[in-house]
Design a protein around this motif. Structure first.
Motif, PDB file in Angstrom:
ATOM      1  N   VAL B  16       0.974  -1.245   0.058  1.00  0.00           N
ATOM      2  CA  VAL B  16      -0.046  -0.082  -0.077  1.00  0.00           C
ATOM      3  C   VAL B  16       1.021   1.235   0.148  1.00  0.00           C
ATOM      4  N   ALA B  17       1.023   1.810  -1.036  1.00  0.00           N
ATOM      5  CA  ALA B  17       1.808   3.052  -1.237  1.00  0.00           C
ATOM      6  C   ALA B  17       1.133   4.611  -0.459  1.00  0.00           C
ATOM      7  N   VAL B  18      -0.307   4.770  -0.772  1.00  0.00           N
ATOM      8  CA  VAL B  18      -0.812   5.725  -0.059  1.00  0.00           C
ATOM      9  C   VAL B  18      -2.210   5.096   0.401  1.00  0.00           C
ATOM     10  N   ASP B  19      -2.502   5.518   1.828  1.00  0.00           N
ATOM     11  CA  ASP B  19      -3.444   4.919   2.531  1.00  0.00           C
ATOM     12  C   ASP B  19      -4.368   5.859   3.358  1.00  0.00           C
ATOM     13  N   GLY B  35       8.034  13.720   4.107  1.00  0.00           N
ATOM     14  CA  GLY B  35       8.222  12.200   4.391  1.00  0.00           C
ATOM     15  C   GLY B  35       9.663  11.706   3.770  1.00  0.00           C
ATOM     16  N   PRO B  36      10.158  10.399   4.460  1.00  0.00           N
ATOM     17  CA  PRO B  36      11.344  10.072   3.898  1.00  0.00           C
ATOM     18  C   PRO B  36      11.037   9.470   2.431  1.00  0.00           C
ATOM     19  N   ASN B  37      12.240   9.102   1.852  1.00  0.00           N
ATOM     20  CA  ASN B  37      12.002   8.264   0.457  1.00  0.00           C
ATOM     21  C   ASN B  37      11.167   7.283   0.709  1.00  0.00           C
ATOM     22  N   GLY B  38      10.443   7.018  -0.155  1.00  0.00           N
ATOM     23  CA  GLY B  38       9.338   5.865  -0.207  1.00  0.00           C
ATOM     24  C   GLY B  38       8.078   6.134   0.684  1.00  0.00           C
ATOM     25  N   ALA B  39       7.815   7.262   1.254  1.00  0.00           N
ATOM     26  CA  ALA B  39       6.943   7.268   2.075  1.00  0.00           C
ATOM     27  C   ALA B  39       5.554   7.538   1.301  1.00  0.00           C
ATOM     28  N   GLY B  40       5.585   7.715   0.004  1.00  0.00           N
ATOM     29  CA  GLY B  40       4.288   7.464  -0.535  1.00  0.00           C
ATOM     30  C   GLY B  40       3.995   9.023  -1.451  1.00  0.00           C
ATOM     31  N   LYS B  41       5.084  10.043  -1.216  1.00  0.00           N
ATOM     32  CA  LYS B  41       4.632  11.345  -1.626  1.00  0.00           C
ATOM     33  C   LYS B  41       4.512  11.587  -3.307  1.00  0.00           C
ATOM     34  N   THR B  42       5.588  10.853  -3.856  1.00  0.00           N
ATOM     35  CA  THR B  42       5.285  11.088  -5.221  1.00  0.00           C
ATOM     36  C   THR B  42       3.931  10.303  -5.855  1.00  0.00           C
ATOM     37  N   THR B  43       3.706   9.198  -5.050  1.00  0.00           N
ATOM     38  CA  THR B  43       2.522   8.358  -5.558  1.00  0.00           C
ATOM     39  C   THR B  43       1.334   9.258  -5.235  1.00  0.00           C
ATOM     40  N   ASP B 207       4.214   9.065   6.251  1.00  0.00           N
ATOM     41  CA  ASP B 207       5.167   7.849   6.599  1.00  0.00           C
ATOM     42  C   ASP B 207       4.241   6.667   6.274  1.00  0.00           C
ATOM     43  N   GLU B 208       5.221   5.759   5.369  1.00  0.00           N
ATOM     44  CA  GLU B 208       4.578   4.355   4.757  1.00  0.00           C
ATOM     45  C   GLU B 208       3.228   4.662   4.308  1.00  0.00           C
ATOM     46  N   GLY B 209       3.093   5.951   3.631  1.00  0.00           N
ATOM     47  CA  GLY B 209       1.690   5.859   2.836  1.00  0.00           C
ATOM     48  C   GLY B 209       0.751   6.356   3.973  1.00  0.00           C
TER      49      GLY B 209
END
Lengths: 367, 311
Positions: B16-19, B35-43, B207-209
């Motif tokens: 789940v990229a964005v929740d 948010g850190p890299n991979g947090a879901g910002k770009t998604t 953070d984590e989506g």
């Protein structure tokens, strides 16, 4: 759509290596083929019937350079086989009777130098005194009487070709122009796929989608841009060879239809390749290899008539075969009705590839 | 132009990229998505810009629904991607003209916008040079120029300063500040807290989506109960108890003439505190204000530092 197509054109023709492939290389090849027209690697000519009256008369003018003499019952078949296997440029068969024509045997598209040399010798015989007078000079009163009775004033040369005509019997410049059009049109299309791969890698393709434009119009712009490149390449070779090499392309509508459809096939393949490959270097390597292999298989590098039967069947699965087949007909004077079948095949291939390319590209952009 | 994102969700396979992401950006507001890299910002911003279809949720740009009316919604959005998405073999002006045309500009209007954008980003002198000849910072600026050429109501910038030198970063942030001052709404993603603190009115921390906190910097800090600190150096010792009794002071610890005082709002309490010190006959040699930053907030919320938060 127009903005994207225009940008593709601008970028493609701004690259110097593309300019070389589009504007220089095709014409260098056509020029080289034209310069070497009619020549073959083998220059030796076989002679059958050198001791016949006609043979003696003509050989006196022809000289003995690069001649190989055949005697005996199997002389004609031996000489013909030597021509067919490429060990001789051609073979002259002198008849027993003066009144009968001289045969010159050669492979289609090869060994025409020998025929020209023979024609010159015959003309010299005639110019010197006429056949009857020459026969009398040689003390051959009977042959002179034969010639007089047959009303023959000069020996005739009849050229016989072994096998099918190559490229429909087109001359060297025309066949070169035709094959280079097909080869380079496809090559231009596949090399243009690199731009698509670069756009994807740099994020530009994705950025296009942020514009208030439906995705199908962006995809259409990408395809049309490549169609303009491939059509421009084909049109350039057609027009330049017509103007500078005096190549007769025949009916402009029929030729135009074949060229545009084949250009559309190349453009579709370009978008497909650009959508499936991730690295620009891979697109270049695959594109150039595929363009050359398909050209070879489809008869754009060597005449299809000399292919083994299996390869002739395989050739039919390439769009190149159908384009060459159609253009051979139009160059020989055929109209659009004469190439309807070829156009139908190219249209079907275009529709299938174009549809696939559009779907694949759209899916890639929007997933 | 108001952006309203409601209960947005997107998965890639099992991940789940964005929740359940919701946020709102009002007209002219500057919003930072951290948010850190991979947090879901770009998604998240890919969905907001209509580049990615959400599994669930709703995105409204003004009165346009992005998922059902993407083409019209995109007219209001300017997108600046994280990567430098410019044509290296075209000039700066040609790049801008192409994207201007894609956004419907033509003729004199397009010419004017191209010139204005080049001027704004300090690229007017290089308008007719190919982008591939530019420095990384100049390419970044051109990247931003393409996003704002059509004068969008909402400018979405996805980590626009990644990998640029400090000088170019300043130039970019200056340009963004000028745009914001002109009333353009901003959605700015970054993992550089100092950029968010400089540019944004409000921030959301992803953070984590999942959006784990949202508000102005001060609100977030206050929510966490973090205090400002004043590091003082005096010319003579003072009574700690007197300092502790000053308004807004939570604690004071001194070791001779050097000490640290915790207060709820250093900038507002500083004057009163200095007066209390002066009342004891001491003079202040130096004072340093240390405010809790968003980095501390993120650390507090996740237990991880922002920049090495991992993908």
């Amino acid at each position: 759509m127009i903005a994207i197509s225009a940008t593709i054109l601008r970028r493609y023709f701004r690259d110097r290596s593309n300019l070389f492939f589009v504007f220089v290389l095709p014409f260098v090849i056509i020029l080289l083929v034209g310069v070497s027209a009619g020549s073959s690697l083998e220059t030796e000519i076989g002679v059958v019937g050198a001791r016949t009256p006609t043979g003696q008369i003509v050989l006196e003018e022809l000289g003995s350079d690069d001649l190989r003499f055949f005697d005996g019952d199997a002389a004609i078949s031996d000489a013909t086989r030597a021509v067919g296997t490429g060990r001789l440029a051609g073979a002259i068969v002198f008849p027993e009777r003066l009144a009968d024509p001289i045969e010159y045997v050669r492979l289609p598209g090869f060994g025409s130098d020998g025929a020209a040399r023979l024609d010159d010798a015959v003309e010299l015989v005639n110019a010197r005194a006429g056949l009857r007078a020459v026969a009398r000079d040689l003390g051959r009163e009977a042959e002179a009487a034969d010639v007089a009775a047959a009303g023959v004033t000069m020996p005739m040369v009849r050229t016989e070709r072994i096998g099918d005509d190559l490229w429909g019997g087109l001359d060297d410049s025309a066949s070169a122009a035709l094959t280079q059009t097909v080869l380079f049109t496809f090559l231009a299309g596949l090399t243009a796929s690199v731009l698509l791969v670069e756009d994807r890698a740099s994020g530009i393709s994705r950025r296009h989608l942020t514009a208030p434009v439906p995705t199908w119009r962006i995809v259409a712009g990408e395809i049309v841009g490549r169609l303009l490149i491939t059509t421009a390449q084909a049109a350039l070779i057609v027009v330049a060879t017509a103007v500078f090499f005096d190549v007769d392309w025949g009916d402009p509508f029929a030729t135009g239809a074949v060229v545009v459809l084949f250009a559309a096939v190349a453009a579709s393949c370009s978008v497909l390749l650009g959508s499936m490959v991730r690295r620009p270097e891979s697109a270049t390597a695959i594109g150039v290899t595929a363009a050359l292999v398909l050209a070879a298989l489809g008869g754009a590098m060597a005449p299809i008539e000399i292919f083994p039967p299996t390869m002739q069947v395989i050739a039919r699965f390439t769009p190149h075969f159908w384009a060459i087949d159609a253009l051979t007909v139009t160059m020989a004077g055929g109209g659009i009705g004469d190439v309807a079948a070829e156009l139908g095949v190219l249209l079907a291939v275009t529709a299938a590839l174009l549809g696939t390319a559009a779907v694949v590209r759209r899916r890639l952009l929007t997933r | 132009m108001t952006l309203v994102v409601s209960r947005l969700r997107r998965s890639f396979g099992d991940r789940v990229a964005v929740d359940d992401l919701s946020l709102r950006i009002d007209d002219g507001e500057r919003y930072g998505l951290l948010g850190p890299n991979g947090a879901g910002k770009t998604t998240a911003i890919s969905m907001i810009c209509g580049l990615l279809r959400p599994d669930a949720g709703r995105i409204m740009v003004g009165d346009r629904e992005v998922t059902t009316d993407a083409v019209e919604a995109r007219r209001e959005i300017g997108f600046v991607p994280q990567e430098i998405a410019v044509y290296g073999d075209l000039t700066a002006a040609e790049n801008l003209r192409l994207f201007g045309r894609l956004h419907g500009s033509r003729g004199a209007e397009l010419d004017r916008r191209v010139a204005e954008t080049l001027e704004l980003l300090g690229l007017a002198g290089r308008a007719h040079d190919r982008a591939e000849t530019f420095s990384g910072g100049m390419q970044r600026r051109l990247n931003i120029g393409i996003g704002l050429l059509h004068r969008p109501s909402l400018l979405v910038l996805d980590e626009p300063t990644v990998g640029v030198d400090p000088q170019s970063r300043n130039a970019i942030l200056d340009a963004v500040e000028r745009l914001a001052a002109d009333g353009m709404s901003l959605l700015y993603t970054t993992h550089y807290m100092e950029e968010a603190e400089r540019l944004c009115d409000r921030v959301g921390i992803l953070d984590e989506g999942v959006m784990i906190a949202e508000g102005s910097r001060r609100e977030l800090v206050a929510e966490l109960g973090q205090l400002d600190r004043l590091r003082l150096s005096l010319d003579r010792p003072v009574d700690e108890e007197v300092i502790r009794s000053a308004p807004g002071v939570a604690d004071a610890v001194f070791d001779g003439v050097n000490g640290e005082v915790s207060v709820d709002d250093a900038r507002h309490r500083l004057t009163a505190l200095l007066a209390a010190i002066a009342d004891q006959g001491a003079a202040v040699r130096s004072v340093e204000v240390i405010e809790p930053d968003l980095e501390a907030v993120f650390l507090h919320l996740t237990g991880r530092a922002l920049r090495d938060g991992g993908a």
